[in-house]
Write an enzyme that holds these catalytic residues in place. Structure first.
Site, mmCIF file in Angstrom:
data_model
loop_
_atom_site.group_PDB
_atom_site.id
_atom_site.type_symbol
_atom_site.label_atom_id
_atom_site.label_comp_id
_atom_site.label_asym_id
_atom_site.label_seq_id
_atom_site.Cartn_x
_atom_site.Cartn_y
_atom_site.Cartn_z
ATOM 1 N N TYR A 1 46.038 -47.552 -99.168
ATOM 2 C CA TYR A 1 47.378 -47.935 -98.700
ATOM 3 C C TYR A 1 47.871 -49.226 -99.338
ATOM 4 O O TYR A 1 49.064 -49.387 -99.570
ATOM 5 C CB TYR A 1 47.395 -48.070 -97.176
ATOM 6 C CG TYR A 1 47.543 -46.747 -96.468
ATOM 7 C CD1 TYR A 1 48.693 -45.974 -96.644
ATOM 8 C CD2 TYR A 1 46.550 -46.263 -95.629
ATOM 9 C CE1 TYR A 1 48.829 -44.751 -95.990
ATOM 10 C CE2 TYR A 1 46.683 -45.051 -94.977
ATOM 11 C CZ TYR A 1 47.821 -44.296 -95.162
ATOM 12 O OH TYR A 1 47.963 -43.094 -94.529
ATOM 13 N N GLU B 1 17.118 -38.684 -85.241
ATOM 14 C CA GLU B 1 18.283 -37.876 -85.600
ATOM 15 C C GLU B 1 19.360 -37.888 -84.528
ATOM 16 O O GLU B 1 20.516 -38.168 -84.803
ATOM 17 C CB GLU B 1 17.871 -36.412 -85.883
ATOM 18 C CG GLU B 1 19.094 -35.496 -86.114
ATOM 19 C CD GLU B 1 18.748 -34.092 -86.591
ATOM 20 O OE1 GLU B 1 17.590 -33.865 -86.987
ATOM 21 O OE2 GLU B 1 19.647 -33.236 -86.584
ATOM 22 N N ASP C 1 15.035 -32.981 -86.226
ATOM 23 C CA ASP C 1 14.784 -31.575 -85.932
ATOM 24 C C ASP C 1 13.931 -30.964 -87.030
ATOM 25 O O ASP C 1 13.938 -31.425 -88.174
ATOM 26 C CB ASP C 1 16.110 -30.790 -85.904
ATOM 27 C CG ASP C 1 16.979 -31.158 -84.712
ATOM 28 O OD1 ASP C 1 16.487 -31.812 -83.781
ATOM 29 O OD2 ASP C 1 18.168 -30.781 -84.731
#
Lengths: 382, 382
Positions: free
Chosen positions: B109, B208, B260
Site C-alpha cells: 500500500y 502441532e 500428528d
C-alpha cells in the site's frame, strides 16, 4: 506426572459456576433414573438449534434461540445417541470434579473406549455436544463451563490491562500485566470464565488483522489513548469474544471494532462479535458484545480519507455477502445506518483494507485516522 | 501521536545488524549511482529463487540456494521494476533509521503514492521483496532485518523461559516470564531478532495443535520436565521458526517436535521446522532448526501405544503427499529412518492424530506417552 489440580479457591465465581453445572447434570441424570425406576421410557427435552428457531431483538442485542423444542425419547433407534449424550455429560462432570478439560477433538477420541456407544466421526460428537450445550445454555451455562474447549486459538492482547488468573494446579493468584510484553502479546486462553481484570483503560480496540495490531502495539498506541488492544485475527474465536464481553461487562468498557471496509468485515467479523452467529444461537447470549460499535473502516472513510486509489473492486463473493446481509440478516435489517453503509459500498463497487491507510504513510493510522475517528464515537456505526 | 522511537541501545547485536543492513543498501545504491555517472546502464545481480537452484546437504542441515544468478539491467522493459526495487530498499532504509516496520501488505500500500512505480498487486511487491531478501540473505541478513514483517501470527510459548525484550519506544529492558501466564501464553512477536533469553530448560517441545499445547500448559507439564512449550498451530510461521532456532542456538537446547502421525505432520510441519521449505531456499539458513528431532507420533507408536482403533484411513491427499516425500524430497531421501517410517505408514494405511492418545484417558499423554518417549531421545526420528 499429572497433578489432579486443586480446584479453584472456595467462594470464587468459578466455584459457584462449577456447583451449578454439576447440579444441572445431576438433575438431568436423576430425572432419567426416576423415569426408568417408574417403568417409563426416559426422555430429554432439547432446544431446536436451527436458523428457523432464531430471533433478533435490538434491545436484547443478540441472536436468540426461540422456544421450539425436540424431545429425544429412549427407543431402539435412539439408544446409541441417548447413551452418548449421557456419557458425554458424565465426562463433563468428571472433568469439573478434577478441574480438567477436553477439546472437542479429544472428547471425540475419549469415546473410542465406549464400545458400541463410540462416535464414528467427530461430527457426531460435536452434534451431541451442541445439544448438551443448548441444555446448559438454558441454565445460563456455556460449553466451556462443561469443560469442553474449542480447538482454536484465542486472540492476542496488549495494553492497559492486568489479567488476574490462577495457577491451574495450585490455585495461587497470577497477575498478567499486558503492558509488559514489548513487541509480543498475551495469548487469550481457551477458557476465560475464571479470569478477572484490573484496568484504567477507557475503551477496548478490537482489531481485525495481526499486522495492524502489531503496528499499534509496537508504537504503544494504548499508552497515550489509555486503551486495550485485542487482535481478533479475522472472525474472533469464542474465547476472544467471551474475553472481550467479560472485559466490557466487568470493567464497564465500550468496545470499538476496527476492520477492513468490506462485507466480510461488516457481516462476518463485526456482526459476529456484536450479536453472535445465526447457527449458534443457543450460546450468543454469552458470546455477544452488546457494547461493540463499528469504528471503521467505513465506505464513507474511503472518501473522507482519500483511499480511492488504494481500494480493490468488490468480488462476486463480496457482492453476494453484502446482498445477503441486506436481505436476510436481522441485525442489519434492524439498523438503517448499516443498510445505508452497505448500499453505499455496493454503489462504490470497491472495498478497502485497514492497511490501505498506509498509502499516506505507515503511521498515518496512528497520527491521523484513529485520532479523528476517536474524537467522535457517536459517529460509529451501531 | 507516533513517537519516532529511540533506536535500540548502542552496542547491542540489533544495532550492529542495523548498521550492516544500512551499509548493504548504501553499497548497492552507491554502485548504481556510480554506473550511471560513468554513463553505464546500472544492473543488479539477484540469486535465482527457483526449485531448480536448491540443494540439500545433510551436514549443513537445510535447503540451500545454489549459485545461479540473474542480472537485472536497467532498460525500457525493466525500468518500472528497477524503480520499485530501489524504492522498496529506500523504504527499508527509512524504517531502520526510524525503528519502524511494515507488513508485506502495508509495503504494497505504501507504493500507492509512487506514481508510475506503484504496485498493482501485492504479488508484484512480494516478488520484488523476495529479490531484495535474497540479496540480503547473501549477506547473512533476513527480511525481518529489512523491517518487512510477515502478516501472520507467531506461535504461543509457555514454560521455563524468560524472554528479554525491550520497550519498543524507550529501549528500556523488559522481562517476560513464560511461567507466569496461568492458562494463557506468551504470543511470539513478528520479529524476534532482538530478543534474548534466560532459561534452565532442558529442551523445547514444539507442538502441532493448540489443544495439546493447552493440555500440557494447563497441567504445567513444563514444570517437572523443565521444558519450554511452543505451540506451532500447524506449519510454523517464520517468526515461530526463527524464535525456536534462536532459542535452540543461544541457549544450547534440543528441540523435540510433537505432531500428528500423518504425511502433513512429517513433510509439512516437521520438515519445514527442521530444514525449511523448498520455495524459500534463500532464507532457510535463518529459519531452519537443525537440532529438531521428531518425537512422535510415529507409525510405530500406533502399534506400541495401541491406537489402531483411534486412527483414520489415509486419504488420497495423504497418500500423494507421502509418495511425493519419498520420491522428490531431498530431506527424506537423505534419511533412511524416515523412508522406513513413511513406508510403514503407507503400508498400515492409517493416520493418527496426537489427540488420539486421549482414547486411553485425557492425560495419558502426560502420564504415559511423553514420559516413555522422553526416556529415549535417541529413538527420535532424525
Amino acid at each position: 506426572m499429572v497433578r489432579k489440580g486443586k480446584n479453584v479457591a472456595a467462594g470464587t465465581p468459578q466455584e459457584e459456576l462449577d456447583a451449578r453445572t454439576i447440579a444441572m447434570i445431576d438433575r438431568l441424570a436423576g430425572q432419567m433414573r426416576e423415569s426408568i425406576e417408574q417403568g417409563e421410557l426416559p426422555a430429554m427435552r432439547l432446544p431446536v438449534r436451527s436458523l428457523g428457531n432464531v430471533t433478533y431483538d435490538k434491545d436484547k442485542g443478540y441472536f436468540e434461540l426461540g422456544r421450539a423444542e425436540k424431545i429425544r425419547t429412549l427407543s431402539v433407534n435412539t439408544a446409541r445417541i441417548f447413551a452418548q449424550t449421557l456419557r458425554l455429560m458424565a465426562t463433563a462432570r468428571t472433568m469439573i470434579a478434577q478441574n480438567d478439560f477436553a477439546t472437542k477433538r479429544e472428547a471425540y477420541y475419549v469415546s473410542k473406549n465406549w464400545g458400541d456407544a463410540r462416535f464414528d466421526e467427530q461430527a457426531e460428537s460435536d452434534a451431541v455436544m451442541d445439544d448438551i450445550e443448548a441444555l446448559a445454555a438454558a441454565q445460563g451455562l456455556s460449553r466451556e463451563q462443561l469443560r469442553f474447549y474449542p480447538e482454536s486459538h484465542g486472540g492476542s492482547v496488549a495494553g492497559e490491562l492486568t489479567v488476574l488468573d490462577r495457577n491451574p494446579q495450585t490455585g495461587e493468584a497470577i497477575e498478567i500485566d499486558c503492558r509488559g510484553f514489548g513487541n509480543g502479546a498475551y495469548g487469550i486462553p481457551r477458557s476465560v470464565e475464571h479470569l478477572q481484570f484490573r484496568t484504567r483503560a477507557k475503551f477496548v480496540l478490537a482489531i481485525e488483522t495481526g499486522g495492524m495490531f502489531q503496528r499499534l502495539n509496537s508504537h504503544r498506541f494504548w499508552e497515550e489513548t489509555k486503551c486495550i488492544l485485542v487482535e481478533m485475527g479475522g472472525v474472533p474465536t469464542r474465547a476472544t469474544r467471551r474475553f472481550i464481553r467479560r472485559l466490557s461487562d466487568t470493567m464497564d468498557l465500550p468496545v470499538w471494532c476496527f476492520t477492513d471496509c468490506d462485507p466480510y468485515g461488516f457481516a462476518n467479523i463485526y456482526r459476529t462479535l456484536k450479536v453472535g452467529s445465526g447457527n449458534a444461537a443457543h450460546i450468543n447470549r454469552f458470546f455477544c458484545v452488546p457494547r461493540a460499535r463499528y469504528l471503521g473502516v467505513t465506505p464513507q472513510d474511503i472518501i473522507d480519507f482519500g483511499l480511492k486509489d488504494a481500494t480493490h473492486p468488490l468480488g462476486r463473493a463480496d457482492i453476494k455477502r453484502a446482498r445477503d446481509a441486506l436481505k436476510n440478516d436481522p441485525f442489519f435489517a434492524a439498523h438503517p445506518q448499516w443498510i445505508s453503509a452497505i448500499e453505499q459500498l455496493l454503489e462504490m463497487g470497491v472495498r478497502a483494507e485497514q492497511q490501505a491507510l498506509a498509502k499516506w504513510g505507515l503511521n498515518y493510522v496512528i497520527e491521523e485516522y484513529l485520532p479523528r475517528k476517536l474524537a467522535n464515537p457517536t459517529g460509529f456505526l451501531p
